[in-house]
Design an enzyme around this catalytic site. Structure first.
Site, PDB file in Angstrom:
ATOM      1  N   HIS A  68       0.993  -1.211   0.155  1.00 40.96           N
ATOM      2  CA  HIS A  68      -0.057   0.035   0.048  1.00 40.96           C
ATOM      3  C   HIS A  68       0.928   1.332  -0.055  1.00 40.96           C
ATOM      4  O   HIS A  68       0.368   2.427  -0.284  1.00 40.96           O
ATOM      5  CB  HIS A  68      -0.817   0.023   1.259  1.00 40.96           C
ATOM      6  CG  HIS A  68      -2.401   0.661   0.933  1.00 40.96           C
ATOM      7  ND1 HIS A  68      -2.367   1.764   0.164  1.00 40.96           N
ATOM      8  CD2 HIS A  68      -3.399   0.160   1.548  1.00 40.96           C
ATOM      9  CE1 HIS A  68      -3.745   1.970  -0.097  1.00 40.96           C
ATOM     10  NE2 HIS A  68      -4.443   1.330   0.912  1.00 40.96           N
ATOM     11  N   ARG A  69       2.034   1.046   0.189  1.00 38.75           N
ATOM     12  CA  ARG A  69       2.993   2.345   0.246  1.00 38.75           C
ATOM     13  C   ARG A  69       3.290   2.620  -1.150  1.00 38.75           C
ATOM     14  O   ARG A  69       3.480   3.935  -1.534  1.00 38.75           O
ATOM     15  CB  ARG A  69       4.434   2.027   0.830  1.00 38.75           C
ATOM     16  CG  ARG A  69       4.244   1.662   2.377  1.00 38.75           C
ATOM     17  CD  ARG A  69       5.391   1.239   2.949  1.00 38.75           C
ATOM     18  NE  ARG A  69       5.802  -0.086   2.432  1.00 38.75           N
ATOM     19  CZ  ARG A  69       6.939  -0.762   2.786  1.00 38.75           C
ATOM     20  NH1 ARG A  69       7.805  -0.367   3.857  1.00 38.75           N
ATOM     21  NH2 ARG A  69       7.356  -2.005   2.116  1.00 38.75           N
TER      22      ARG A  69
END
Length: 413
Positions: free
Chosen positions: A387-388
């Protein structure tokens, strides 16, 4: 002029390797490019070629773990005298023993400068308050060899520094950490296997992967058209490597990655690398663990070319002949357990890659088509994203395109 053979860096992040065995003995003639020794790295075990031609004059490290850049052998002309730096000598060799004696002397000299000021053993302490212990190189080496934790060793050197004698004293007086088990409590059927370099790396990398904030997206694909295309490709290339569903999936994913470059990415801490080509890693199970050889530029290759490249890499992986370069440069990974009958699973991220696709088996399922219940070949795909680097909508759009391309392969052209 003699040539020192140093341990090479065979891949990104490689800091050391373990010499398994030498394929030549001292005094043997060697040709440049000829296999010289077997090296076990954290990724593969491979034969390393000689950097020069001549006679193998000296093997400085017969076996064991060696840091990158250390001299491990010398090749030169017959009769040529050679000297190998002391840091290249093996533990237990005369040169290493002399080095240890010299270091003991240095420690004794330094320790003696304190006179009678140091008469008692200090309590164990960390040397500088940040968790690091002050210790001499020799003390650290002995502690490593004997499994002694320096945090628990009282230092008698200057400013509480741990010296070799402290470690030897601790080793001699150390109490067993756990009571010995009675013979009845130990099963004779238990086998203990020490972790190989590859298994240690798998453990380390998977632990790193679990620290990433990931999310999963799942989708079900109708594989009717894809299976038909695969059958036609097999007929068309009957004399060569037969394309598999995985090969078709690799091509489809590569085309989808070109549409969604945010998924074809590496997360590098303070930056995200978006790559222009789809270098797809294929997870391959081997007897000692798991490797992920990379097929580069898949978007430019035909399915038949991908099949040939995949077959060669898998064959070399299972025969232990992969090179370090075969495992570097991947931008996306596919893990397929469908051949084992697994319908659905979640693959663990392969850092620094930002995404990995888990592929299940193709099964006949009852579905409603035009108001009628019919049996259709269905396959489940699960995308794990970091998700980064990837947002949910981006991952969903990528997975949607993979589904569309598999259900109508012509769209990927």
């Amino acid at each position: 002029m003699a040539t020192e053979i140093k341990l090479p860096r065979l891949g990104q992040g490689m800091e050391s390797g373990t010499i398994v065995k030498w394929l030549k003995a001292e005094g043997d003639k060697v040709k440049k490019g000829e296999p010289l020794y077997e090296l076990d790295t954290d990724k593969v075990t491979q034969e390393v070629e000689a950097d020069a031609s001549g006679v193998l004059l000296k093997i400085a490290v017969a076996e064991g773990e060696v840091p990158v850049g250390r001299t491990i052998a010398v090749i030169g002309e017959q009769g040529e005298s050679v000297e190998v730096s002391e840091d290249a000598q093996e533990e237990g060799s005369p040169a290493r023993a002399r080095e240890q004696e010299r270091e003991r002397g240095r420690e004794a000299s330094t320790h003696g400068d304190l006179g009678d000021q140091v008469t008692e053993i200090r309590a164990p302490q960390s040397g500088n308050g940040d968790g690091r212990v002050k210790a001499s190189p020799l003390a650290r080496r002995i502690a490593r060899e004997r499994g002694i934790d320096l945090v628990n060793v009282a230092g008698t050197g200057p400013e509480g520094r741990v010296v070799a004698e402290d470690v030897e004293r601790a080793a001699a007086t150390a109490a067993p950490t756990a009571p010995a088990a009675s013979p009845a409590a130990v099963s004779q059927d238990v086998e203990v296997e020490q972790l190989s370099s590859m298994r240690k790396t798998i453990a380390r990398r998977l632990t790193e992967a679990w620290q990433a904030p990931v999310f999963q997206l799942g989708i079900t694909v109708d594989m009717g058209r894809a299976l038909e295309v695969r059958r036609r490709l097999v007929d068309l290339h009957g004399d060569g490597v037969k394309p598999t569903v995985s090969d078709l999936l690799t091509k489809v994913c590569a085309m989808a990655l070109m549409r969604h470059r945010a998924v074809n990415a590496l997360y590098k801490g303070d930056a995200i690398e978006l790559h222009p080509t789809a270098n797809v890693g294929i997870a391959v199970a081997i007897p000692n663990g798991l490797v992920v050889p990379v097929i580069r530029g898949c978007e430019r290759m035909s399915v038949a070319e991908i099949a040939a490249a995949r077959a060669e890499l898998v064959d070399r992986a299972r025969s232990g002949k992969l090179q370090g370069g075969d495992l570097d440069g991947g931008t996306f990974t596919i893990s397929n357990l469908g051949m084992f009958g697994i319908e659905h699973f979640v693959a663990v991220l392969n850092p620094p890659q930002a995404a990995i696709l888990a592929v299940g088996s193709t099964e006949e399922k009852a579905v409603v088509v035009d108001g009628q219940v019919v049996a259709r070949p269905r396959m489940e795909l699960t995308l794990t994203c970091d998700h980064r680097a990837i947002d949910g909508a981006t991952g969903a759009q990528f997975l949607g395109d993979v589904k569309a391309f598999l259900e109508e392969p012509g769209l990927a052209l």
